[in-house]
Structures are given as C-alpha cells and as structure tokens.
Design an enzyme around this catalytic site. Structure first.
Site, PDB file in Angstrom:
ATOM      1  N   THR A  73       7.241  29.786   2.890  1.00  0.00           N
ATOM      2  CA  THR A  73       8.523  29.087   2.807  1.00  0.00           C
ATOM      3  C   THR A  73       9.516  29.895   1.984  1.00  0.00           C
ATOM      4  O   THR A  73      10.671  30.090   2.385  1.00  0.00           O
ATOM      5  CB  THR A  73       8.337  27.683   2.204  1.00  0.00           C
ATOM      6  OG1 THR A  73       7.627  26.859   3.143  1.00  0.00           O
ATOM      7  CG2 THR A  73       9.679  27.034   1.895  1.00  0.00           C
ATOM      8  N   SER A 189       1.401  34.090   4.890  1.00  0.00           N
ATOM      9  CA  SER A 189       0.930  33.113   3.917  1.00  0.00           C
ATOM     10  C   SER A 189      -0.577  33.239   3.755  1.00  0.00           C
ATOM     11  O   SER A 189      -1.309  33.402   4.733  1.00  0.00           O
ATOM     12  CB  SER A 189       1.279  31.698   4.386  1.00  0.00           C
ATOM     13  OG  SER A 189       0.745  30.730   3.511  1.00  0.00           O
ATOM     14  N   ALA A 190      -1.049  33.136   2.508  1.00  0.00           N
ATOM     15  CA  ALA A 190      -2.479  33.302   2.231  1.00  0.00           C
ATOM     16  C   ALA A 190      -3.325  32.133   2.725  1.00  0.00           C
ATOM     17  O   ALA A 190      -4.403  32.323   3.299  1.00  0.00           O
ATOM     18  CB  ALA A 190      -2.693  33.495   0.730  1.00  0.00           C
ATOM     19  N   CYS A 315       5.742  15.713   7.015  1.00  0.00           N
ATOM     20  CA  CYS A 315       6.669  16.045   5.936  1.00  0.00           C
ATOM     21  C   CYS A 315       5.960  15.839   4.608  1.00  0.00           C
ATOM     22  O   CYS A 315       4.798  15.453   4.551  1.00  0.00           O
ATOM     23  CB  CYS A 315       7.921  15.169   6.031  1.00  0.00           C
ATOM     24  SG  CYS A 315       7.612  13.416   5.767  1.00  0.00           S
TER      25      CYS A 315
END
Length: 371
Positions: A73, A189-190, A315
């Site tokens: 993000t 992303s990990a 969300c």
C-alpha cells in the site's frame, strides 16, 4: 462457532513460511540499528544488505533500485508521487491503495474476461494530454487474471509515459524480473508469499526521481525515512527464496487441483460461473459465483464448516463489499455480490479443495431447495 481449519485465503495473506520464521527469529536476536556505526549496527547492516541483495537477485533488479516500505500500500502510494505532471491512468481492477489514492485518475476499462481493454488504452494514449503514468497490476487479486503487461508497457512507452505495476499477487506464482518487464516502478509485499506482514518493496528504475512519501531521515538513500524493519526484511528475503525455489512445481500442482475443482463445480452446479475463465490466470486463484447465493452467506457457512475463503474485497471493518473488479468486467450487481474467492498457497494440501467442494455443494443444494 467452529474455527476455520482449512485456510483457502492466501491472496489475503499467506501463513508464515518455515524459512521466514527461522530468519525472523534469528533477526530478533540482533540488537542494533542498521544506521549505527558501531559493531552492533554493522551486524544489523550486514543482515539488511544481504537481504537486499537476495531480493534484488530474485526479482531481477539492482540492489540500489530497491526501496523498503511498510507494505505494498505504501509502495503504491509512493509510486503515484512519481507522476509529477499529467494525467494518471489506472486499470479498473487495481487495488484500492491506488484507486482511492488518486481520485482524479482516468480509468482503463476491463473486458468481460478481466483483461485490460488495450484498444481503449491505445486510443486514449493517441490523444492529448499525454498521461504521466499508466498503472496496471500484473495479476488481479480477485480473479487471478494475468494482465498483458508487455503490451501495456509498449503502448505507454510509445508516448513517453511512466509505467507502474502492482505485482503483489504475481510474486511466487510467476517468474518476475524487473529488468525484463520494462516497467519503471514495481510494488511487492512480503506477507502475500509467506513472509511477515508490515514489509513491502518498491523497485524503481535507475535515473528515476522518486518523491519520498515518508520523510525525516536518510534511510533507503533518502527515498524512505525511518529505521528499516530488519525483522520483516530478512523474513521477506527468506520467504522469497523459498517461494522461487519451488515455484514451478508448486504452480503445476495447484493448477491441476484448481482445474479438477472447477470442472467438478460446473458438473454439479451448471449455473455457477468461474470469473476470468478463458483468460490467462495464475494457478492458485478461483473466483466462483452462483446466482442468488450471497457471497456473505457462503463465506459464513464455509467458515462454520471449517474453511476460510473471502468475498469481494474486505475493508478494514471486515464488512463484505461488492467487487469493483467484477463490476468493471460487466458483471451485474447481484451476480457480483454472489462471488467468492478461493486462493491456494504454499501449504495447501491435495484434499483441501475436494473437502471444500463437498461442503460448498451441500450449501448450494440447500439454497436450491429453499428457492
């Protein structure tokens, strides 16, 4: 309530791999800030540099091109800052970390099969003003559809636009080489590949000026301030090494299981729909819809039956919302609200999908009988 015993939501987050766990535990024993010049700091710096080198090698980049972030993000948000002037074009299937961070972006439509509309893109790029950036993810997180990134890059470069790619869902599933993809910026992303959460990566091409999103320190060559997350970074590198070592065998195995599952579903429930079917897809992802059976009902029922799957996009409150990806593919609202995502991963077993299918078909039969 029965806790989920079979995990089928790897696209949301994948369990920590054993190699990553070992690397994290070892890093927890290291006391030192990688920016400090004393021996403790140098030891931490050595671990950080080794992880950076490993990740650069695995993803086909130079170590100086890597910027560690708190996750994809943040990497996506920072990538958008690189587009200094001119419109930004985002595909309609992008993650909310892009779509909600650029409210005035122009949206590249998706075709019915989930692929970006290259004809629309070519027509838009032929008009003024010239876009500053085109951002298209490599693999969609909901459908698993693999986008024609090579064509997107060729079109964007023909007018001098930057290209950003969110490759979060491609890592560990497709061979990734930053240099070969030809993009200017790449986000990773990990925790999507079995590394720890809270660690991401933005890879940038040489010579590109990237505006820091987080300021106030000289870390990451002044491209991202703040003490590096050493524990997360070494875990990321360990997970990436393990994922790449067994990638092809794992994807062949998961692809066979996925195909057998989808064939069985359509044989028993002919009205069911596999979204993205017919387009190139990664092997681990199934987006399954059935009319008049709400996704939320399916997720809750499967959770009670011992299976963890997801629906639409969750969300931060955990509420299920209609899939913007399926709506962009032209799926009617009621149908989009009846789709669930099943995603396999590194520790999935051969019996997981057959067991899930049995439980899902029982729910399907009950719903038909009650209709």
């Amino acid at each position: 309530m029965k806790a989920a015993a079979t995990y089928l939501d790897h696209n949301a987050t994948s369990p920590l791999r054993p190699a990553a766990r070992s690397a994290v535990l070892a890093a927890l024993e290291v006391c030192g800030n990688a920016s400090s010049v004393h021996g403790f700091g140098r030891k931490a710096r050595g671990l950080l540099d080794d992880a950076r080198q490993d990740l650069a090698h695995l993803f086909g980049a130079g170590s100086g091109q890597l910027v560690f972030t708190s996750g994809a993000t943040e990497a996506n948000n920072q990538a958008l800052l690189t587009a200094k002037q001119g419109p930004i074009l985002l595909s309609a299937g992008e993650h909310d970390s892009l779509l909600q961070s650029c409210a005035d972006a122009e949206i590249i439509p998706l075709c019915e099969n989930g692929l970006v509309d290259l004809e629309w893109l070519a027509a838009r790029l032929s008009r003024k003003p010239t876009p500053a950036m085109v951002s298209v993810m490599l693999v969609n997180n909901e459908t698993g559809v693999v986008q024609p990134l090579e064509d997107v890059v060729a079109l964007a470069k023909s007018v001098g636009a930057l290209v950003h790619c969110d490759a979060v869902q491609a890592a560990g599933k497709l061979r990734l080489s930053f240099s070969e993809l030809g993009v200017d910026l790449l986000s990773l992303s990990a925790h999507k590949i079995g590394g720890p959460a809270g660690c991401g990566l933005l890879i940038q091409r040489d010579g590109l000026s990237v505006t820091p999103l987080v300021r106030g320190g000289g870390q990451e060559r002044r491209r991202r301030a703040g003490t590096e997350n050493l524990i997360g970074i070494v875990g990321f590198a360990a997970a990436a090494r393990e994922a790449e070592q067994g990638r092809q065998d794992a994807m062949d195995r998961l692809g066979a299981w996925r195909q057998a599952f989808e064939d069985a579903v359509l044989a028993e429930a002919p009205e069911a729909v596999i979204y993205g079917d017919g387009a190139p897809r990664v092997a681990n992802t199934i987006c399954l819809g059935v009319p008049r059976l709400p996704a939320e009902t399916q997720v809750m029922a499967m959770d009670l039956a011992g299976f963890a799957v997801s629906a639409g996009s969750a969300c931060s409150s955990g509420k299920v919302t209609p899939s913007h990806v399926l709506r962009a593919m032209g799926v009617e609202p009621d149908a989009a609200a009846s789709a669930i995502r099943i995603s396999l991963g590194w520790n999935s077993q051969a019996e997981d999908l057959p067991r899930f299918l049995k439980a899902w078909l029982a729910l399907y039969d009950r719903s038909r009988a009650a209709a």
